[in-house]
Design a protein around this motif. Sequence first.
Motif, PDB file in Angstrom:
ATOM      1  N   ILE A   9       0.852  -1.189   0.000  1.00 50.43           N
ATOM      2  CA  ILE A   9       0.000   0.000   0.000  1.00 50.43           C
ATOM      3  C   ILE A   9       0.887   1.237   0.000  1.00 50.43           C
ATOM      4  CG2 ILE A   9      -1.933  -1.085   1.172  1.00 50.43           C
ATOM      5  CD1 ILE A   9      -0.907   0.144   3.772  1.00 50.43           C
ATOM      6  N   GLY A  10       0.291   2.346  -0.308  1.00 50.44           N
ATOM      7  CA  GLY A  10       0.982   3.624  -0.231  1.00 50.44           C
ATOM      8  C   GLY A  10       1.722   3.973  -1.505  1.00 50.44           C
ATOM      9  N   TRP A  11       2.812   4.677  -1.345  1.00 48.10           N
ATOM     10  CA  TRP A  11       3.542   5.210  -2.495  1.00 48.10           C
ATOM     11  C   TRP A  11       4.266   4.125  -3.268  1.00 48.10           C
ATOM     12  CZ3 TRP A  11       8.803   4.583  -2.551  1.00 48.10           C
ATOM     13  CH2 TRP A  11       9.399   4.230  -1.343  1.00 48.10           C
ATOM     14  N   ARG A  12       4.444   2.928  -2.688  1.00 46.03           N
ATOM     15  CA  ARG A  12       5.134   1.862  -3.406  1.00 46.03           C
ATOM     16  C   ARG A  12       4.323   1.319  -4.572  1.00 46.03           C
ATOM     17  NH1 ARG A  12       5.856  -1.716   1.500  1.00 46.03           N
ATOM     18  NH2 ARG A  12       4.866  -0.047   2.612  1.00 46.03           N
ATOM     19  N   THR A  13       3.005   1.462  -4.535  1.00 44.31           N
ATOM     20  CA  THR A  13       2.170   0.977  -5.634  1.00 44.31           C
ATOM     21  C   THR A  13       1.864   2.071  -6.649  1.00 44.31           C
ATOM     22  OG1 THR A  13       0.169   1.450  -4.372  1.00 44.31           O
ATOM     23  CG2 THR A  13       1.093  -0.762  -4.181  1.00 44.31           C
ATOM     24  N   ALA A  14       2.200   3.316  -6.334  1.00 46.03           N
ATOM     25  CA  ALA A  14       1.905   4.430  -7.234  1.00 46.03           C
ATOM     26  C   ALA A  14       2.899   4.445  -8.396  1.00 46.03           C
ATOM     27  CB  ALA A  14       1.978   5.749  -6.469  1.00 46.03           C
ATOM     28  N   SER A  15       2.484   5.083  -9.463  1.00 41.67           N
ATOM     29  CA  SER A  15       3.381   5.189 -10.617  1.00 41.67           C
ATOM     30  C   SER A  15       4.562   6.100 -10.258  1.00 41.67           C
ATOM     31  CB  SER A  15       2.621   5.737 -11.823  1.00 41.67           C
ATOM     32  OG  SER A  15       2.318   7.097 -11.621  1.00 41.67           O
ATOM     33  N   PRO A  16       5.716   5.856 -10.849  1.00 35.12           N
ATOM     34  CA  PRO A  16       6.896   6.686 -10.532  1.00 35.12           C
ATOM     35  C   PRO A  16       6.700   8.158 -10.878  1.00 35.12           C
ATOM     36  CG  PRO A  16       7.564   4.683 -11.678  1.00 35.12           C
ATOM     37  CD  PRO A  16       6.074   4.723 -11.697  1.00 35.12           C
ATOM     38  N   THR A  17       5.955   8.449 -11.938  1.00 34.19           N
ATOM     39  CA  THR A  17       5.756   9.865 -12.286  1.00 34.19           C
ATOM     40  C   THR A  17       4.881  10.581 -11.259  1.00 34.19           C
ATOM     41  OG1 THR A  17       3.923   9.233 -13.741  1.00 34.19           O
ATOM     42  CG2 THR A  17       6.106   9.496 -14.752  1.00 34.19           C
ATOM     43  N   LEU A  18       3.930   9.856 -10.658  1.00 32.24           N
ATOM     44  CA  LEU A  18       3.103  10.464  -9.614  1.00 32.24           C
ATOM     45  C   LEU A  18       3.948  10.767  -8.378  1.00 32.24           C
ATOM     46  CD1 LEU A  18       0.312  11.311  -8.558  1.00 32.24           C
ATOM     47  CD2 LEU A  18       0.012   8.969  -7.760  1.00 32.24           C
ATOM     48  N   VAL A  19       4.802   9.837  -7.999  1.00 34.25           N
ATOM     49  CA  VAL A  19       5.673  10.061  -6.850  1.00 34.25           C
ATOM     50  C   VAL A  19       6.633  11.215  -7.130  1.00 34.25           C
ATOM     51  CG1 VAL A  19       7.449   9.000  -5.394  1.00 34.25           C
ATOM     52  CG2 VAL A  19       5.463   7.662  -6.100  1.00 34.25           C
ATOM     53  N   LEU A  20       7.167  11.272  -8.327  1.00 33.82           N
ATOM     54  CA  LEU A  20       8.080  12.353  -8.698  1.00 33.82           C
ATOM     55  C   LEU A  20       7.355  13.706  -8.698  1.00 33.82           C
ATOM     56  CD1 LEU A  20      10.950  13.027  -9.605  1.00 33.82           C
ATOM     57  CD2 LEU A  20      10.172  12.713 -11.958  1.00 33.82           C
ATOM     58  N   SER A  21       6.105  13.723  -9.163  1.00 35.25           N
ATOM     59  CA  SER A  21       5.344  14.974  -9.171  1.00 35.25           C
ATOM     60  C   SER A  21       5.073  15.459  -7.747  1.00 35.25           C
ATOM     61  CB  SER A  21       4.017  14.771  -9.908  1.00 35.25           C
ATOM     62  OG  SER A  21       4.242  14.438 -11.255  1.00 35.25           O
ATOM     63  N   TRP A  22       4.718  14.556  -6.872  1.00 33.72           N
ATOM     64  CA  TRP A  22       4.505  14.931  -5.471  1.00 33.72           C
ATOM     65  C   TRP A  22       5.808  15.441  -4.851  1.00 33.72           C
ATOM     66  CZ3 TRP A  22       0.543  16.370  -2.872  1.00 33.72           C
ATOM     67  CH2 TRP A  22      -0.717  15.865  -3.154  1.00 33.72           C
ATOM     68  N   ALA A  23       6.895  14.731  -5.114  1.00 30.25           N
ATOM     69  CA  ALA A  23       8.184  15.145  -4.556  1.00 30.25           C
ATOM     70  C   ALA A  23       8.576  16.521  -5.077  1.00 30.25           C
ATOM     71  CB  ALA A  23       9.244  14.103  -4.892  1.00 30.25           C
ATOM     72  N   ALA A  24       8.321  16.796  -6.347  1.00 32.89           N
ATOM     73  CA  ALA A  24       8.670  18.099  -6.921  1.00 32.89           C
ATOM     74  C   ALA A  24       7.809  19.205  -6.328  1.00 32.89           C
ATOM     75  CB  ALA A  24       8.523  18.056  -8.443  1.00 32.89           C
TER      76      ALA A  24
ATOM     77  N   GLY B 237       5.934  20.137 -10.891  1.00 33.47           N
ATOM     78  CA  GLY B 237       5.256  19.171 -10.026  1.00 33.47           C
ATOM     79  C   GLY B 237       3.750  19.331 -10.057  1.00 33.47           C
ATOM     80  N   GLY B 238       3.286  20.580 -10.076  1.00 30.23           N
ATOM     81  CA  GLY B 238       1.836  20.826 -10.146  1.00 30.23           C
ATOM     82  C   GLY B 238       1.238  20.342 -11.454  1.00 30.23           C
ATOM     83  N   ILE B 239       1.938  20.549 -12.575  1.00 34.23           N
ATOM     84  CA  ILE B 239       1.457  20.073 -13.881  1.00 34.23           C
ATOM     85  C   ILE B 239       1.426  18.547 -13.893  1.00 34.23           C
ATOM     86  CG2 ILE B 239       2.055  19.934 -16.331  1.00 34.23           C
ATOM     87  CD1 ILE B 239       3.006  22.841 -16.111  1.00 34.23           C
TER      88      ILE B 239
ATOM     89  N   LEU C  51       6.120  19.283  -3.395  1.00 34.37           N
ATOM     90  CA  LEU C  51       6.433  19.519  -1.989  1.00 34.37           C
ATOM     91  C   LEU C  51       7.875  19.998  -1.809  1.00 34.37           C
ATOM     92  CD1 LEU C  51       4.629  16.444  -0.401  1.00 34.37           C
ATOM     93  CD2 LEU C  51       3.839  18.811  -0.519  1.00 34.37           C
ATOM     94  N   GLY C  52       8.781  19.481  -2.632  1.00 38.16           N
ATOM     95  CA  GLY C  52      10.168  19.910  -2.544  1.00 38.16           C
ATOM     96  C   GLY C  52      10.347  21.361  -2.925  1.00 38.16           C
ATOM     97  N   ALA C  53       9.576  21.833  -3.885  1.00 32.99           N
ATOM     98  CA  ALA C  53       9.678  23.239  -4.286  1.00 32.99           C
ATOM     99  C   ALA C  53       9.228  24.155  -3.152  1.00 32.99           C
ATOM    100  CB  ALA C  53       8.837  23.485  -5.534  1.00 32.99           C
ATOM    101  N   VAL C  54       8.188  23.769  -2.452  1.00 33.79           N
ATOM    102  CA  VAL C  54       7.724  24.576  -1.318  1.00 33.79           C
ATOM    103  C   VAL C  54       8.819  24.619  -0.253  1.00 33.79           C
ATOM    104  CG1 VAL C  54       6.023  24.691   0.536  1.00 33.79           C
ATOM    105  CG2 VAL C  54       5.280  24.150  -1.773  1.00 33.79           C
ATOM    106  N   ALA C  55       9.391  23.450   0.060  1.00 38.67           N
ATOM    107  CA  ALA C  55      10.463  23.408   1.059  1.00 38.67           C
ATOM    108  C   ALA C  55      11.681  24.203   0.584  1.00 38.67           C
ATOM    109  CB  ALA C  55      10.847  21.955   1.340  1.00 38.67           C
ATOM    110  N   LEU C  56      12.019  24.086  -0.688  1.00 38.80           N
ATOM    111  CA  LEU C  56      13.172  24.801  -1.247  1.00 38.80           C
ATOM    112  C   LEU C  56      12.981  26.307  -1.130  1.00 38.80           C
ATOM    113  CD1 LEU C  56      15.818  24.225  -2.930  1.00 38.80           C
ATOM    114  CD2 LEU C  56      14.414  24.716  -4.931  1.00 38.80           C
ATOM    115  N   LEU C  57      11.797  26.783  -1.462  1.00 35.80           N
ATOM    116  CA  LEU C  57      11.539  28.223  -1.390  1.00 35.80           C
ATOM    117  C   LEU C  57      11.499  28.713   0.056  1.00 35.80           C
ATOM    118  CD1 LEU C  57       8.948  28.635  -4.276  1.00 35.80           C
ATOM    119  CD2 LEU C  57      11.327  29.390  -4.233  1.00 35.80           C
TER     120      LEU C  57
END
Length: 151
Positions: free
Chosen positions: A81-96, A129-131, A98-104
């Motif tokens: 369950i969780g992010w391990r079953t999600a597609s890699p592009t979805l995980v990358l989009s979430w990381a981008a 990431g939003g797109i 949330l990472g952009a918010v943290a970066l800023l």
Amino acid sequence: MDMDDEHDPSTPDDDRGDWRDEVPDSERIGRDRSRIGDEEWEDLVRQIAEPSAPMGDMPAEEVRAALDDDDHWQPGPAEPIGWRTASPTLVLSWAAALGAVALLLIGVIFFRPLPGWYLLIGLAVGVGGGIGLFFHLPQHRSPDDGDGSSV
């Protein structure tokens, strides 16, 4: 002592009689079915206090042994369950996103004034990431979803 023995709170007042006869009409239970009488209430409380099922005569150890002896049921493998079953592009989009918010936020806190290249990279990663998240939205509704009005 000048206390009057008639008004002593420790002695019951025998002249009053039963106080239930003095209930105002607005408080009396008549044909209003939203209110129940004392007898019905006591019956409901008695039913709640009674156990709904008799206690089992079999001790817990015997129940465990009987369940262990039963070899008919075997649990299947658990699905990840969780992010391990999600597609890699979805995980990358979430990381981008949330990472952009943290970066800023880190840039605003630690780098005064904020360099233009840092702001440009942060905004580009966040928009990217939003797109990506936008394209992962569902394309259709399943019939099991209903009309969306249920809570």
